[in-house]
Design a protein around this motif. Sequence first.
Motif, mmCIF file in Angstrom:
data_model
loop_
_atom_site.group_PDB
_atom_site.id
_atom_site.type_symbol
_atom_site.label_atom_id
_atom_site.label_comp_id
_atom_site.label_asym_id
_atom_site.label_seq_id
_atom_site.Cartn_x
_atom_site.Cartn_y
_atom_site.Cartn_z
ATOM 1 N N THR A 169 9.357 2.693 -2.071
ATOM 2 C CA THR A 169 7.979 2.388 -1.678
ATOM 3 C C THR A 169 7.715 2.764 -0.228
ATOM 4 O OG1 THR A 169 7.926 0.577 -3.280
ATOM 5 C CG2 THR A 169 6.256 0.556 -1.565
ATOM 6 N N ARG A 170 8.723 2.591 0.620
ATOM 7 C CA ARG A 170 8.545 2.898 2.045
ATOM 8 C C ARG A 170 8.603 4.400 2.333
ATOM 9 N NH1 ARG A 170 12.856 -1.191 3.269
ATOM 10 N NH2 ARG A 170 11.829 -3.218 3.469
ATOM 11 N N PRO A 207 4.437 6.897 0.462
ATOM 12 C CA PRO A 207 3.513 7.298 1.539
ATOM 13 C C PRO A 207 3.450 8.810 1.733
ATOM 14 C CG PRO A 207 4.823 5.416 2.220
ATOM 15 C CD PRO A 207 5.415 5.893 0.937
ATOM 16 N N ARG A 208 4.602 9.483 1.637
ATOM 17 C CA ARG A 208 4.600 10.948 1.765
ATOM 18 C C ARG A 208 3.777 11.584 0.653
ATOM 19 N NH1 ARG A 208 10.335 10.654 3.288
ATOM 20 N NH2 ARG A 208 10.883 11.250 1.162
ATOM 21 N N VAL A 255 1.191 10.271 -0.930
ATOM 22 C CA VAL A 255 -0.236 10.047 -0.679
ATOM 23 C C VAL A 255 -0.762 11.051 0.345
ATOM 24 C CG1 VAL A 255 -1.931 8.429 0.243
ATOM 25 C CG2 VAL A 255 -0.158 7.603 -1.321
ATOM 26 N N TRP A 256 -0.068 11.188 1.483
ATOM 27 C CA TRP A 256 -0.532 12.097 2.521
ATOM 28 C C TRP A 256 -0.492 13.553 2.061
ATOM 29 C CZ3 TRP A 256 -3.506 10.026 5.747
ATOM 30 C CH2 TRP A 256 -3.265 8.745 6.246
ATOM 31 N N VAL A 270 -0.922 4.682 -4.808
ATOM 32 C CA VAL A 270 -1.508 3.437 -4.296
ATOM 33 C C VAL A 270 -1.777 2.485 -5.445
ATOM 34 C CG1 VAL A 270 -3.438 2.435 -3.032
ATOM 35 C CG2 VAL A 270 -2.533 4.677 -2.353
#
Length: 316
Positions: free
Chosen positions: A271-272, A276-277, A279-280, A295
């Motif tokens: 999750t960490r 995030p990678r 999503v961006w 998300v």
Amino acid sequence: MNVPVTVVVCAYTDRRWHQLGEAVRSAAAQAASMGGDVIVVIDHNDSLLSIAARDLGSLHNVRVVPNQRHRGLSGARNTAIDMASGAVIAFLDDDAIPEPGWLAALLNGFIDETVLAVGGSARPVWPAGHSRPPTLPSPSPNAWGDLDWVVGCSFTGQPTHPGPIRNVMGCNMAFRSGPLRRSNGFGEDLGRVGNLPLGCEETELCIRLTGSAGPNAIRFEPAAIVRHHVSTDRLSWRYLLSRTYSEGVSKAAISRMVGNGAALSSERSYTRRVLPRAVWRELASGRPAQASAPVIAVVTAGLGYVTTRIRQSRRP
């Protein structure tokens, strides 16, 4: 590595009949080359049992049997464990077709005698006329997807080389039969029942095995490859919501059994780092739908986890 092996394929629906036949025939051919056999367990479906016994039970090294335990995947697997003769028991989903060399690659993972379980990789096969959906973003067309675990396939963040892992993946895994039986097999209070997308019974089992044998007991062998067919209904946003919510529910159940640390160790890192990678990357590529999928997955899984933990806390 040439050891006696039994391959187990569990099925509950005739909607996957052609895939089941392909999976069993491929597994039977690979097992036969090693003197092994295949057990097909039919989960409380008499018509499917009759058809499978007639068409697949005629193969010389295949047995077709009914689930003699509780209805569901865990009960079906435990039925096979009771009957298996192999020193290693491999498990294959009824919609997962093994590549050539699949079984040999799994068995090679047991060369180290301290290894108790070996898992392989799974590549998605999309339904005819479909391609990768926006619910399952991926760094590139040929890469593992960030959320492919939702459809039972290898995903971004998993190891890409052989080595120790926390748990195997249910569609493609193998265990030493002795430790598997001594552990009492798969928890029948966990796991999928029909179309209900609960799971994580193999995660809980691997955590128990690791606790008694050490961190190198579970191994990943990416060369043991299956092609996992994805049904059309699993391409939808509805399925993403259902599957990720159920994942949270299942992880809450495991947390109660083994503690949060063991139950969520891999998920925290995933999750960490991975999501995030993703999503961006998708936002930068102008794909807002794909960017929203991780998300949604995290929020929905978290909701399932928290809701279940609250319910657990209210029980005597």
